[in-house]
Design an enzyme around this catalytic site. Structure first.
Site, short mmCIF file in Angstrom:
data_model
loop_
_atom_site.label_atom_id
_atom_site.label_comp_id
_atom_site.label_asym_id
_atom_site.label_seq_id
_atom_site.Cartn_x
_atom_site.Cartn_y
_atom_site.Cartn_z
N ASP A 32 26.62 -39.87 53.96
CA ASP A 32 25.03 -39.84 54.75
C ASP A 32 24.91 -40.94 55.44
OD1 ASP A 32 22.98 -37.38 53.91
OD2 ASP A 32 22.24 -39.01 55.21
N ASN A 36 18.00 -38.98 58.31
CA ASN A 36 17.11 -37.84 58.20
C ASN A 36 17.03 -37.58 56.57
OD1 ASN A 36 14.95 -35.91 58.69
ND2 ASN A 36 16.39 -34.40 59.22
N ASP A 59 28.04 -43.94 59.36
CA ASP A 59 27.84 -43.31 60.68
C ASP A 59 29.18 -42.59 61.23
OD1 ASP A 59 27.21 -42.40 63.28
OD2 ASP A 59 25.94 -44.06 63.69
N SER A 126 24.84 -21.60 62.42
CA SER A 126 23.44 -21.15 62.33
C SER A 126 23.52 -19.91 63.24
CB SER A 126 22.75 -22.22 62.97
OG SER A 126 21.46 -21.53 63.62
N TYR A 151 20.63 -27.97 70.53
CA TYR A 151 20.91 -27.92 69.17
C TYR A 151 21.84 -26.78 68.88
CZ TYR A 151 20.86 -26.31 64.40
OH TYR A 151 20.79 -25.70 63.21
N LYS A 155 26.10 -26.27 67.97
CA LYS A 155 26.75 -25.07 66.81
C LYS A 155 27.89 -24.37 67.49
CE LYS A 155 24.40 -26.74 63.27
NZ LYS A 155 25.41 -27.80 62.35
N1 UFG Z 1 6.16 -20.29 63.07
C1 UFG Z 1 4.94 -20.35 62.87
N2 UFG Z 1 4.25 -21.48 62.89
C2 UFG Z 1 4.75 -22.61 62.47
C3 UFG Z 1 6.16 -22.84 62.35
C4 UFG Z 1 6.82 -21.45 62.69
O1 UFG Z 1 4.33 -19.13 63.28
O2 UFG Z 1 4.14 -23.61 62.33
C5 UFG Z 1 7.10 -19.00 63.16
C6 UFG Z 1 7.99 -19.18 64.23
O3 UFG Z 1 7.31 -18.64 65.46
C7 UFG Z 1 9.09 -18.15 63.62
C8 UFG Z 1 9.03 -18.41 62.32
O4 UFG Z 1 7.83 -18.95 61.85
O5 UFG Z 1 8.81 -16.77 63.95
C9 UFG Z 1 10.20 -19.16 61.64
O6 UFG Z 1 10.12 -20.44 62.50
P1 UFG Z 1 11.05 -21.49 61.86
O7 UFG Z 1 10.68 -22.81 62.90
O8 UFG Z 1 10.74 -21.84 60.63
O9 UFG Z 1 12.38 -21.30 62.19
P2 UFG Z 1 13.28 -20.71 63.27
O10 UFG Z 1 13.66 -19.33 63.18
O11 UFG Z 1 12.53 -20.89 64.56
O12 UFG Z 1 14.52 -21.95 63.43
C10 UFG Z 1 15.63 -21.46 62.35
C11 UFG Z 1 16.16 -23.03 61.98
C12 UFG Z 1 16.57 -23.49 63.25
C13 UFG Z 1 17.78 -22.42 64.03
C14 UFG Z 1 16.85 -21.31 64.11
C15 UFG Z 1 18.10 -20.07 64.73
O13 UFG Z 1 14.85 -23.86 61.70
O14 UFG Z 1 17.50 -24.60 62.87
O15 UFG Z 1 16.39 -20.61 63.07
O16 UFG Z 1 17.08 -19.08 65.10
F1 UFG Z 1 18.06 -22.99 65.15
#
Ligand code: UFG
Length: 341
Positions: A32, A36, A59, A126, A151, A155
């Site tokens: 690691d 992060n 790294d 993902s 990102y 993937k």
């Molecule tokens: N959401 C909110 N408020 C917040 C954060 C998120 O309403 O403060 C909603 C988003 O709009 C979404 C859901 O919660 O509808 C989930 O959001 P996340 O950010 O938790 O997750 P995502 O589905 O956007 O993202 C995840 C992973 C990413 C990946 C993606 C693929 O975190 O790494 O899925 O779709 F790329």
């Protein structure tokens, strides 16, 4: 004891996977770069399993260091590769950092693993590769859509690199795991997610709001074409996800894989809306969450949840924990984390 390298093994999914690998009798060495993650997680892993994993701070972009590492650990039987940057928004701001971190590291590890007697490789992919799929639930055969972010593109390119390499190296065995939305924490509350700064993901934002670090949750949009108007995702408990990595590794080690590149969706198969997640949190914590409806977040898709039948039948794996279990563990972890602050 079979020795496995876990890159990014002090991160969120990585640390949970290290615990499950140790529980199954594997000897684990972690690489690691701590960009992060926290070194403290080594102690925390040890406090769960009573075994301290080997650790090297490397790294992976530096090829010579990777080569030296693999020469020293020529007895590895496999690699579980998590090390990558994962913030979608940050990747838009700093694309080169993401392409370098996620792809140069992957290439360096793949170059070295081919020198080993056993080249078994589990890749952290993902559901983002599917974008907004036309058909739900999403099967592994669903078309790959143009990535929404650098990102997501790393993937997709990562999977392509693996496919090209597997064509010419039949000794290399790869399983690519496409995660849906990993949430939750270990039941001990000793390891969990550690977002840097303001959380971008839903569940850490909810728990930080509940603990008083954030004013309120913004629900990004309630005008989507779903039952309650909020987006739908497939939230999978990180411990279930971690266990799937052990199953995948055993599959290639035992020669049970059907081809030398296999891909599996890892989700629960069940979609939950943002408001359902909020309700689950309120149910398990016994407290109301402060939230407001805000405008949509750019790049969000309406709905994504997995068809898990391939993972169920071929891997013999399925998610066992519920959304409530995940929210309970995430809340316990948040409380544990802030205990002394
Ligand atoms: N959401 C909110 N408020 C917040 C954060 C998120 O309403 O403060 C909603 C988003 O709009 C979404 C859901 O919660 O509808 C989930 O959001 P996340 O950010 O938790 O997750 P995502 O589905 O956007 O993202 C995840 C992973 C990413 C990946 C993606 C693929 O975190 O790494 O899925 O779709 F790329």
């Amino acid at each position: 004891m079979a020795k496995v390298l876990v890159t990014g093994g002090l991160g969120f999914i990585g640390s949970h996977t290290v615990v499950e690998l140790q529980n199954e009798g594997f000897e684990v060495v972690i690489i690691d770069d701590l960009s992060n993650s926290s070194i403290e997680f080594l102690d925390r892993i040890e406090s769960i399993t009573s075994i301290r994993p080997l650790f090297e701070q490397i790294d992976l972009r530096i090829k010579s260091k990777v080569k030296t590492f693999f020469q020293t650990h020529s007895d590895l039987v496999g690699v579980v590769h998590f090390a990558a940057s994962k913030a979608v928004g940050e990747s838009v701001e700093q694309p080169l950092l993401y392409y370098e971190n996620n792809l140069v590291s992957l290439i360096n590890v793949l170059e070295s693993i081919q020198e080993l007697d056993q080249s078994n490789f589990i890749f952290s992919s993902s559901c983002t590769v599917y974008g907004q799929a036309d058909i739900l639930p999403i099967t592994e055969d669903a078309p790959i859509k143009k990535a929404e972010s650098p990102y997501g593109n790393t993937k997709q390119i990562g999977e392509e690199i693996l496919a090209d390499l597997c064509k010419i190296n039949k000794d290399l065995k790869v399983i690519s795991l496409r995660y849906f939305n990993p949430i939750g924490a270990h039941e001990s509350a000793k390891i969990g997610e550690l977002p840097i700064g303001i959380p971008q993901n839903l569940v850490p934002y909810i728990t930080q709001t509940a603990i008083g670090m954030r004013e309120e949750l913004s629900v990004f949009g309630d005008d989507y074409p779903t039952e309650d108007g909020t987006c739908i995702r497939d939230y999978i408990h990180v411990v279930d996800l971690a266990k799937a990595h052990v199953v995948a590794l055993k599959r290639v080690l035992n020669g049970q894989n059907i081809s030398n590149l296999e891909t599996f969706n890892l989700g629960t198969g069940k979609g939950s809306s943002v408001l359902e997640v909020v309700k689950a949190f309120e149910r398990v914590s016994g407290q109301k969450l402060k939230y407001r409806i805000a405008s949509r977040r750019e790049g969000d898709i309406t709905a994504a949840y997995a068809d898990t039948s391939k993972a169920n039948s071929e891997l013999g794996w399925e998610a066992e924990l519920t959304l409530d279990d995940a929210m309970r563990s995430a809340w316990k972890w948040e409380q544990e984390l802030r205990k002394n602050s």
